[in-house]
Design an enzyme around this catalytic site. Structure first.
Site, short mmCIF file in Angstrom:
data_model
loop_
_atom_site.label_atom_id
_atom_site.label_comp_id
_atom_site.label_asym_id
_atom_site.label_seq_id
_atom_site.Cartn_x
_atom_site.Cartn_y
_atom_site.Cartn_z
N GLY A 20 22.53 48.88 17.68
CA GLY A 20 21.16 49.30 17.38
C GLY A 20 20.88 49.36 15.91
O GLY A 20 20.31 50.33 15.40
N SER A 22 19.03 47.38 13.87
CA SER A 22 17.89 46.66 13.29
C SER A 22 16.86 47.58 12.65
O SER A 22 15.98 47.12 11.93
CB SER A 22 17.21 45.80 14.36
OG SER A 22 16.68 46.61 15.40
N ARG A 23 16.98 48.90 12.91
CA ARG A 23 15.98 49.83 12.36
C ARG A 23 16.56 51.24 12.28
O ARG A 23 17.63 51.52 12.82
CB ARG A 23 14.71 49.83 13.20
CG ARG A 23 14.94 50.24 14.65
CD ARG A 23 13.73 49.98 15.52
NE ARG A 23 13.97 50.31 16.93
CZ ARG A 23 13.72 51.50 17.47
NH1 ARG A 23 13.23 52.48 16.72
NH2 ARG A 23 13.96 51.72 18.75
N ASN A 98 25.43 53.65 17.81
CA ASN A 98 24.15 54.21 17.39
C ASN A 98 23.01 53.89 18.35
O ASN A 98 22.03 54.64 18.42
CB ASN A 98 23.79 53.68 16.00
CG ASN A 98 22.35 53.97 15.62
OD1 ASN A 98 21.99 55.10 15.31
ND2 ASN A 98 21.50 52.94 15.68
N TYR A 163 17.65 62.63 27.80
CA TYR A 163 18.20 62.41 26.45
C TYR A 163 19.22 63.50 26.10
O TYR A 163 20.30 63.20 25.57
CB TYR A 163 17.04 62.42 25.44
CG TYR A 163 17.41 61.96 24.05
CD1 TYR A 163 17.58 60.61 23.77
CD2 TYR A 163 17.56 62.88 23.02
CE1 TYR A 163 17.90 60.18 22.49
CE2 TYR A 163 17.87 62.46 21.73
CZ TYR A 163 18.04 61.11 21.48
OH TYR A 163 18.36 60.70 20.21
N SER A 164 18.91 64.75 26.42
CA SER A 164 19.82 65.85 26.12
C SER A 164 21.13 65.70 26.90
O SER A 164 22.22 65.92 26.36
CB SER A 164 19.18 67.19 26.46
OG SER A 164 18.03 67.42 25.69
N LYS A 167 23.21 62.82 25.35
CA LYS A 167 23.78 63.17 24.06
C LYS A 167 24.87 64.25 24.18
O LYS A 167 25.84 64.26 23.42
CB LYS A 167 22.69 63.60 23.09
CG LYS A 167 21.73 62.47 22.69
CD LYS A 167 22.47 61.30 22.06
CE LYS A 167 21.52 60.25 21.51
NZ LYS A 167 22.23 59.12 20.85
#
Length: 254
Positions: A20, A22-23, A98, A163-164, A167
């Site tokens: 990931g 590219s940004r 990432n 998401y939580s 992660k």
């Protein structure tokens, strides 16, 4: 990030793969590792134009890089990615996991596909890439793996159950891999960003969040990349493994 000549070269002749890249944090990390002399694999899922721009920035600062497409949530694409890295350079010294996405909504409104997509990329992608990298690094008896988790994996956040959970999974995975790989000289750590100025945080109401951050501002991608660069390249980081280090302006204090 302004391009500057390659200087310290702590990663001279080493190969670094940033997923990931590219940004955002990934882009800043790719540039930071290149500044240490690493040859960088700029992984991207779909935006080859942005990835190519990162490669050009690295080349302009005297470094070496290639852009490789792969959805790291897909095992066949991860295999192809790592095969391409080995065919090109024959080794891998640094892996930065990432790549990630967010699909935020309250649990009762969350669709199964939104849950699964976030888990697949943010957690399973870390598993797939780490497994592939460890096969190379175990033979080398060296390597540094840095996973990008998040403060929400530690504290939770309304509207981010998927998401939580992903992660938080990365945190447990990091500690387990650190124990499994330490005997072969491979360190595994995680960086937990707080609210960083990226596309992912562009729509968040800043005033409400800033009240929770003692330093009173969002972080910058380069500040996260600076810690990743230390863990990946500094000799002083060789005795650090299994750690989760926050870059959050003091938002989460254990």
């Amino acid at each position: 990030m302004t391009a500057s000549p390659v200087a310290s070269l702590r990663l001279q002749d080493q190969i670094a793969l940033v997923t990931g890249a590219s940004r955002g944090i990934g882009r800043a990390t790719a540039l930071a590792l290149a500044a240490e002399g690493a040859k960088v694999v700029v992984n991207y899922a779909s935006s080859n134009t942005a990835a190519d721009a990162v490669v050009q920035e690295i080349m302009a600062m005297g470094g070496d890089a290639i852009a490789l497409q792969a959805d790291v949530a897909q095992s066949d694409q991860v295999d192809a990615l790592f095969n391409a890295v080995m065919e090109k350079w024959g080794r891998l010294d640094v892996l930065v996991n990432n790549a990630g996405i967010a699909r935020d909504t309250l649990l009762l409104r969350m669709k199964l596909e939104d849950w699964q997509a976030v888990i697949d990329l943010n957690l399973t992608g870390v598993f797939l890439c780490t497994k592939a990298a460890s096969k190379v690094m175990l033979k080398q008896r060296s390597g540094r793996i840095i996973n990008v988790t998040s403060v929400v994996g530690e504290m939770g956040n309304a509207g981010q159950a998927n998401y939580s959970a992903a992660k938080a999974g990365v945190i447990g995975f990091t500690k387990t891999m650190a124990k499994e790989l330490a005997s072969r000289g491979i360190t595994v750590n995680a960086v937990a960003p707080g609210f960083i100025t990226t596309d992912m945080t562009a729509d968040i109401k800043a005033d409400e969040i800033l009240k929770l951050i003692p330093l009173g501002r969002y972080g910058q991608p380069e500040e996260v990349a600076g810690l990743i660069r230390f863990l990946a390249s500094d000799p002083a980081a060789a005795y650090i493994t299994g750690q989760i280090i926050n870059v959050d302006g003091g938002m989460v204090m254990a």
